[in-house]
Design an enzyme around this catalytic site. Structure first.
Site, short mmCIF file in Angstrom:
data_model
loop_
_atom_site.label_atom_id
_atom_site.label_comp_id
_atom_site.label_asym_id
_atom_site.label_seq_id
_atom_site.Cartn_x
_atom_site.Cartn_y
_atom_site.Cartn_z
N TYR A 88 37.89 44.67 38.32
CA TYR A 88 36.60 45.18 38.74
C TYR A 88 36.78 46.29 39.78
O TYR A 88 36.16 47.36 39.66
CB TYR A 88 35.76 44.05 39.32
CG TYR A 88 34.39 44.49 39.80
CD1 TYR A 88 33.37 44.75 38.89
CD2 TYR A 88 34.12 44.61 41.16
CE1 TYR A 88 32.11 45.15 39.33
CE2 TYR A 88 32.86 45.01 41.60
CZ TYR A 88 31.87 45.28 40.69
OH TYR A 88 30.63 45.68 41.12
N SER A 134 30.83 50.69 43.66
CA SER A 134 30.83 49.48 44.49
C SER A 134 31.72 49.72 45.70
O SER A 134 32.65 50.54 45.64
CB SER A 134 31.38 48.29 43.68
OG SER A 134 31.64 47.17 44.52
#
Length: 261
Positions: free
Chosen positions: A159, A146
């Site tokens: 995350y 990501s």
């Protein structure tokens, strides 16, 4: 007209988290390009629907219920694939979960939950697939990271840390196993219209405003689609990227280039 040769003809691919969202798009595109697709996911109902859809459209797919954070289940999944298909050419480590919170807002159980899927899952699947690839002359591993693993965004501590870890796992495994014909690359999407993206927004105090703020950061002024990511996953899995390894490719509409703090 002569039909163009499919890019993944006769390849055997595993897509973790392949039931919905980005994973579903990758599974479907891999199938369209000639690969046998094994969807390894905890979502049995949706996974079987995706497999049925692929098979009804002329593909070859099976579902194996797998918790990628469980070593026994990953080991068993890989053994089943080898037993049925004799090889593994492509591993797409797509399974992932999201959670919001600052470091003080994130309790230990939530930290472990995110790390177990997003990082340990990549570790386990890669660990068990690589020996199979080595026996058959190599393969391609595609990890879903990501842009949150490259730059900081508010309230995404766990995350972001997990995705930064995926990027460094990608690089180190590429260095260690390149001599065995195994390529390892990562994709760094930004805001892709998926159920997980909606879950992320719903975890914020004002989802509507958050959506607007996120869109304002994207120079292309749209969010991405699962197919946008799947096309890059196809490139990295195919021979078209035969001299590409240890890299990450951003699929973010210019998000990082245009990000204004």
């Amino acid at each position: 007209m002569v039909k163009t040769k499919m890019k993944l003809q006769n390849k055997v691919s595993i897509v973790t988290g392949g039931s919905i969202g980005i994973g579903k798009a990758i599974s479907e595109l891999y199938s369209e390009e000639g690969a046998t697709v094994i969807i390894a996911d905890v979502n049995e109902e949706q996974g079987k629907k995706t497999v049925d859809n692929i098979n009804q459209n002329g593909g070859n797919a099976i579902f194996i219920k797998t918790d990628v954070s469980n070593e026994r289940e990953v080991d068993e999944m890989v053994k089943i694939v080898v037993s049925k298909f004799k090889k593994i050419d492509i591993l797409c480590n797509n399974a992932g979960i999201v959670g919001t919170g600052t470091i003080c807002d994130t309790d230990t159980k939530e930290w472990d939950r995110i790390m177990n899927v997003n990082m340990k899952g990549v570790f386990l699947c890669t660990k068990y697939v690589i020996p199979v690839m080595m026996k058959t002359g190599g393969g391609s591993i595609v990890n879903l990271a990501s842009i949150s693993g490259l730059t900081a965004f508010p309230s995404l501590t766990a995350y972001s840390a997990s995705k930064a870890g995926v990027i460094l796992i990608t690089k180190t495994v590429a260095i260690d196993y390149g001599k065995h014909g195994i390529r390892v690359n990562a994709i760094c999407p930004s805001n892709i219209e998926t159920p997980m993206f909606e879950e992320l927004l719903d975890g914020l105090p004002d989802p509507t405003q958050a959506r607007k703020n996120l869109l304002d950061m994207v120079p292309m002024k749209r969010f991405g689609t699962p197919k946008d990511v799947a096309k890059i996953a196809l490139f990295l899995a195919s021979d078209e990227s035969s001299f590409v390894t240890g890299e990450y490719i951003m699929v973010d509409g210019g998000n990082i280039a245009g990000y204004i703090r």
